[in-house]
Scaffold this motif. Structure first.
Motif, PDB file in Angstrom:
ATOM      1  N   ASN A 139     -13.210   6.046  -2.436  1.00 46.24           N
ATOM      2  CA  ASN A 139     -12.364   5.729  -1.353  1.00 46.24           C
ATOM      3  C   ASN A 139     -11.324   6.831  -1.064  1.00 46.24           C
ATOM      4  N   ILE A 140     -11.805   8.108  -1.455  1.00 42.04           N
ATOM      5  CA  ILE A 140     -10.779   8.979  -1.443  1.00 42.04           C
ATOM      6  C   ILE A 140     -10.464   9.605   0.062  1.00 42.04           C
ATOM      7  N   SER A 141     -11.626   9.382   1.178  1.00 40.28           N
ATOM      8  CA  SER A 141     -11.277   9.494   2.500  1.00 40.28           C
ATOM      9  C   SER A 141     -10.619   8.457   3.207  1.00 40.28           C
ATOM     10  N   ASN A 142     -10.482   7.334   2.581  1.00 46.99           N
ATOM     11  CA  ASN A 142      -9.636   6.126   3.210  1.00 46.99           C
ATOM     12  C   ASN A 142      -8.250   6.358   3.186  1.00 46.99           C
ATOM     13  N   GLU A 143      -7.668   6.639   4.141  1.00 52.88           N
ATOM     14  CA  GLU A 143      -6.123   6.940   3.992  1.00 52.88           C
ATOM     15  C   GLU A 143      -5.229   5.910   3.869  1.00 52.88           C
ATOM     16  N   HIS A 144      -5.946   4.528   3.988  1.00 52.80           N
ATOM     17  CA  HIS A 144      -5.224   3.233   3.835  1.00 52.80           C
ATOM     18  C   HIS A 144      -5.220   2.817   2.318  1.00 52.80           C
ATOM     19  N   PHE A 145      -6.164   3.251   1.439  1.00 55.57           N
ATOM     20  CA  PHE A 145      -6.557   3.078   0.390  1.00 55.57           C
ATOM     21  C   PHE A 145      -5.251   2.755  -0.534  1.00 55.57           C
ATOM     22  N   GLY A 146      -5.258   2.038  -1.410  1.00 52.31           N
ATOM     23  CA  GLY A 146      -4.278   1.745  -2.468  1.00 52.31           C
ATOM     24  C   GLY A 146      -4.419   0.990  -3.316  1.00 52.31           C
ATOM     25  N   PRO A 147      -3.289   1.001  -4.370  1.00 52.07           N
ATOM     26  CA  PRO A 147      -3.417   0.137  -5.629  1.00 52.07           C
ATOM     27  C   PRO A 147      -3.720  -1.394  -5.411  1.00 52.07           C
ATOM     28  N   GLU A 148      -3.314  -1.896  -4.121  1.00 52.37           N
ATOM     29  CA  GLU A 148      -3.820  -3.225  -3.871  1.00 52.37           C
ATOM     30  C   GLU A 148      -5.205  -3.507  -3.679  1.00 52.37           C
ATOM     31  N   ASP A 149      -5.852  -2.506  -2.975  1.00 53.06           N
ATOM     32  CA  ASP A 149      -7.381  -2.532  -2.979  1.00 53.06           C
ATOM     33  C   ASP A 149      -7.961  -2.428  -4.385  1.00 53.06           C
TER      34      ASP A 149
END
Length: 203
Positions: A139-149
Motif C-alpha cells: 500500500n506504499i502508493s496509497n496516500e490515504h493508507f494508515g494504521p486503521e487500514d
C-alpha cells in the motif's frame, strides 16, 4: 501483567486471558493453580495466538513437580519459578526476559525494511511480522493508507496493533510506514531512471 510500568491483576484464568488481549502487556506472571482455566492452559492459549505470542510469560507453582515444569515448557512458558519464590530471583528473571526481547527486536530491526531478520523469533511472531510488512509494502502508493487500514486487515484494534508492533519491532506504526516509503523512494531514485514526481507518486 505489566504494561508501561502499570500492573494489572486478574483473579481467574479467564479474566487473565481477557486482560491480556485487551491491554497486550509487556510481561505476564501467572500462577499455575488458577480458578477455572489454569495457568498452563492460559500460557498455551496466549502463546498460540498471533496477537499475544510475543509476550514473555513466567509461571509460578507451589508444587515441586518436574512433570509440571516440563508441561509448562511444552506450553512455551518463558520461565518457571517455584513458590515460595525469592523476590530478587523473580525480578532478575523479569529483567532477563525483557532484555532478551530487546535484543531480538534490535536484531530484527537492524536493517528494516530492506532486510528481514526474523529467524530468532517464534514462528507465530514471524508470521505476524511478515503479514504486517506485506500489507504496508503493498500500500506504499496509497496516500490515504494508515494504521486503521492495517488493523482492519489484521482483525485487531488499533491499540493492539500499536502494542504488538512496538514490542516486536520498537517502531511506532506511523513511523514504520514513513520509513518504508522513504526507503522505497531512495531505492527508486538510485536504481531507476524516473522523475522525482513519479517517485513521489509511487511512494
Amino acid at each position: 501483567m505489566k504494561s508501561n510500568s502499570v500492573s494489572t491483576r486478574a483473579a481467574t484464568g479467564n479474566a487473565g486471558l481477557n486482560a491480556a488481549y485487551e491491554i497486550i502487556p509487556d510481561v505476564i506472571i501467572c500462577d499455575v493453580a488458577l480458578p477455572g482455566t489454569d495457568g498452563l492452559t492460559v500460557t498455551n492459549k496466549l502463546k498460540s495466538d498471533i496477537l499475544t505470542s510475543h509476550i514473555p510469560i513466567i509461571l509460578l507453582s507451589s508444587r515441586e513437580d518436574v512433570h509440571q515444569r516440563i508441561e509448562g515448557m511444552r506450553n512455551r512458558a518463558d520461565a518457571f519459578i517455584g513458590k515460595p519464590f525469592n523476590l530478587t530471583h523473580l525480578e532478575e528473571t523479569l529483567n532477563s526476559l525483557l532484555a532478551n526481547r530487546d535484543i531480538l527486536r534490535a536484531h530484527y530491526t537492524s536493517k528494516l525494511p530492506v532486510e528481514r531478520r526474523a529467524n530468532a523469533m517464534q514462528k507465530t511472531d514471524r508470521k505476524f511480522i511478515n503479514e504486517f510488512t506485506a500489507i504496508v509494502e503493498n500500500n506504499i502508493s496509497n496516500e490515504h493508507f494508515g494504521p486503521e487500514d492495517i488493523a482492519q486487515d489484521m482483525h485487531m484494534s488499533r491499540m493492539q496493533l500499536y502494542r504488538k508492533i512496538k514490542s516486536l519491532m520498537g517502531y511506532n506504526v506511523n513511523d514504520y510506514i514513513l520509513t518504508v516509503r522513504l526507503q522505497k523512494a531512495k531505492f527508486l531514485l538510485l536504481n531507476e531512471t524516473t522523475s522525482i514526481s513519479d517517485v513521489a507518486f509511487k511512494t
